[in-house]
Design a protein around this motif. Structure first.
Motif, PDB file in Angstrom:
ATOM      1  N   LEU A 297       0.874  -1.254  -0.033  1.00 20.95           N
ATOM      2  CA  LEU A 297      -0.133   0.033  -0.213  1.00 20.95           C
ATOM      3  C   LEU A 297       0.885   1.168  -0.071  1.00 20.95           C
ATOM      4  N   HIS A 298       0.341   2.176  -1.030  1.00 19.96           N
ATOM      5  CA  HIS A 298       1.432   3.289  -1.108  1.00 19.96           C
ATOM      6  C   HIS A 298       0.574   4.459  -0.990  1.00 19.96           C
ATOM      7  N   THR A 299       1.272   5.576  -0.142  1.00 18.90           N
ATOM      8  CA  THR A 299       0.513   6.815  -0.035  1.00 18.90           C
ATOM      9  C   THR A 299       0.682   7.384  -1.332  1.00 18.90           C
ATOM     10  N   PRO A 300      -0.734   7.943  -1.792  1.00 20.07           N
ATOM     11  CA  PRO A 300      -0.430   9.029  -3.095  1.00 20.07           C
ATOM     12  C   PRO A 300       0.173  10.144  -2.695  1.00 20.07           C
ATOM     13  N   THR A 301       0.768  10.660  -3.640  1.00 17.92           N
ATOM     14  CA  THR A 301       1.636  11.903  -3.797  1.00 17.92           C
ATOM     15  C   THR A 301       0.960  13.022  -4.546  1.00 17.92           C
ATOM     16  N   ASN A 302      -0.137  12.676  -5.497  1.00 16.20           N
ATOM     17  CA  ASN A 302      -0.397  13.822  -6.404  1.00 16.20           C
ATOM     18  C   ASN A 302      -1.652  13.593  -6.757  1.00 16.20           C
TER      19      ASN A 302
END
Length: 306
Positions: A297-302
């Protein structure tokens, strides 16, 4: 983004609510920066209770099997109609922000009405936050009452086959054709014969006793794609979790399509991952916890909030 189906996936089978532990987990996930979204076949009014329980600000919602999407505000207020008759009062959400809406065409609506009347079926008509029905006999009223009990959505009965709505160009996000369960196989066959894919999208209902009619090129997968475009999210970064036949395109569209253990066999066939946990075993939370633990799970950056 984590995009979640409701019935049979996030909601329990018994009370059709979100388990408190799952709601708290998803809210915590949001607070960590993950985007949590709902994608359901339900009408908007069938989502509000669950969106409020999640308590996620500006919750992205795709509803009516991809025909409509909006951001739900946790500060949304409700009003009622100005009618002096208490029975005519209808809750109305005021503070969600519409993203897109692809209604059923007038020609298809009129054709569906003729088809249903000729075969003795009932229709439910979804416009804005309200659901209307043209029930004519006792069996129609029983089916619409059952649907209302199942979803918590109020049904308003009309006597004019939706003529007043059509006259005002109040086209529906979707139609339901309801029939006696004993007639289900025959009725489904007739519905599929009536509409070709270039005329309308026909969806097998979550329950066996209704079918859904949508505009062409409308399904939950396309709805998810449009939502991601609005929010500037890559589809490869989306986890979609579902169980029903209306989730097939939804799971195929996402970077990771996940089927809960109680999913239909045809859904499991297209899923990238099939769970050993059902909706009642908190399958949504458990798979997300596993993915979080292994760094998937990756935190969105944009992302963009519309």
């Amino acid at each position: 983004m984590v995009a979640l189906d409701l019935d049979g996936t996030l909601l329990s089978s018994t009370d059709r609510q979100i388990a408190k532990v799952q709601a708290e987990y998803l809210k915590n996930l949001h607070q960590q920066g993950f985007v949590v979204a709902i994608a359901t076949g339900r009408a908007a009014s069938g989502v509000y209770e669950h969106a409020k329980q999640l308590g996620i600000p500006d919750l992205p919602v795709v509803c009516s099997n991809g025909a409509r999407a909006f951001h739900y505000s946790t500060s949304a207020t409700t009003t009622t109609s100005s009618s002096s008759n208490d029975n005519d009062k209808q809750p109305k959400q005021q503070q969600h922000r519409e993203l897109f809406f692809n209604p059923v065409s007038k020609d298809v609506v009129e054709r569906t009405i003729r088809f249903a009347n000729a075969n003795g079926y009932a229709i439910q008509y979804y416009h804005d936050d309200r659901v209307y029905a043209n029930s004519k006999v006792d069996s129609h009223f029983r089916m619409t009452a059952l649907y209302s009990e199942y979803t918590g959505v109020r049904i308003d009965h009309v006597q004019d086959d939706f003529a007043s709505l059509l006259e005002q160009d109040h086209l529906p996000s979707k139609l339901l054709v309801l029939f006696d369960e004993m007639q289900a196989a025959h009725a489904r066959s007739l519905v599929h014969k009536e509409f070709t894919p270039d005329q309308a999208t026909v969806v097998k209902g979550y329950c066996t006793w209704f079918m859904e009619i949508l505009s062409t090129n409308v399904n939950k997968g396309i709805g998810l794609q449009k939502l991601c475009t609005f929010m500037n999210i890559d589809l490869e970064d989306v986890i979609a979790i579902g169980d029903g036949c209306n989730d097939i395109e939804f799971l195929q569209m996402a970077g990771l399509g996940v089927a809960v253990h109680n999913a239909k066999p045809e859904v499991k066939q297209v899923a990238d991952l099939s769970l050993e946990y059902t909706n009642d075993q908190h399958g949504v939370m458990k798979i997300l916890q596993q993915l979080q633990a292994n760094g998937s799970l990756h935190t969105p950056t944009n992302t963009t909030t519309i």
